[in-house]
Design a protein around this motif. Structure first.
Motif, PDB file in Angstrom:
ATOM      1  N   SER A 170      11.052   9.419   6.780  1.00 18.68           N
ATOM      2  CA  SER A 170      12.001   8.701   7.619  1.00 18.68           C
ATOM      3  C   SER A 170      12.400   7.383   6.965  1.00 18.68           C
ATOM      4  N   SER A 204      14.884   6.519  11.822  1.00 17.11           N
ATOM      5  CA  SER A 204      15.161   7.937  12.021  1.00 17.11           C
ATOM      6  C   SER A 204      14.967   8.693  10.714  1.00 17.11           C
ATOM      7  N   VAL A 213      19.144  12.801  12.542  1.00 14.51           N
ATOM      8  CA  VAL A 213      19.137  11.566  13.326  1.00 14.51           C
ATOM      9  C   VAL A 213      19.170  11.851  14.836  1.00 14.51           C
ATOM     10  N   ASN A 220      16.354  12.425  16.594  1.00 16.14           N
ATOM     11  CA  ASN A 220      15.181  11.711  17.084  1.00 16.14           C
ATOM     12  C   ASN A 220      15.145  10.374  16.365  1.00 16.14           C
ATOM     13  N   GLN A 221      15.069   9.303  17.144  1.00 17.12           N
ATOM     14  CA  GLN A 221      15.012   7.990  16.512  1.00 17.12           C
ATOM     15  C   GLN A 221      14.272   7.003  17.392  1.00 17.12           C
TER      16      GLN A 221
END
Length: 101
Positions: A59, A75, A81, A83-84
């Motif tokens: 990440s 992320s 992107v 899930n951040q």
């Protein structure tokens, strides 16, 4: 005929290995974001946040300065992107909010 079936089977196995490997890396990247985001409670210094984010393998983060302080978006491109972790910092460079989305 057997040679053709063998080639198809090998091709399918190779594709399956790529899919499984991709899914494993996707899960690891998602977990990396989730667990690191949990470390950032109110009052944590920006230097500590950056130091921890630098330990991530799959990440990356983007630091944006604004009039109220800064926002760090953490992320992974492996997750497209989706899930951040959004970390808001005040002018004294301390965490105000850290949210996993």
């Amino acid at each position: 005929m057997k040679s053709k079936n063998k080639k198809i089977l090998i091709s399918l196995l190779v594709v399956l290995v790529f899919i499984i490997t991709g899914a494993i890396f996707w899960k690891i990247a998602k977990d990396e974001i989730f667990y690191l985001c949990g470390n950032f409670s109110v009052g944590v210094k920006k230097s500590s946040v950056i130091r921890q984010l630098e330990t991530a393998n799959l990440s990356s983060y983007k630091n944006t300065i604004n009039e109220n302080g800064a926002i760090i978006a953490f992320s992974s491109k492996l997750n497209f992107v989706t899930n951040q972790c959004v970390i808001e910092l005040d002018k004294s460079e301390k965490v105000v909010l850290a949210v996993y989305k």
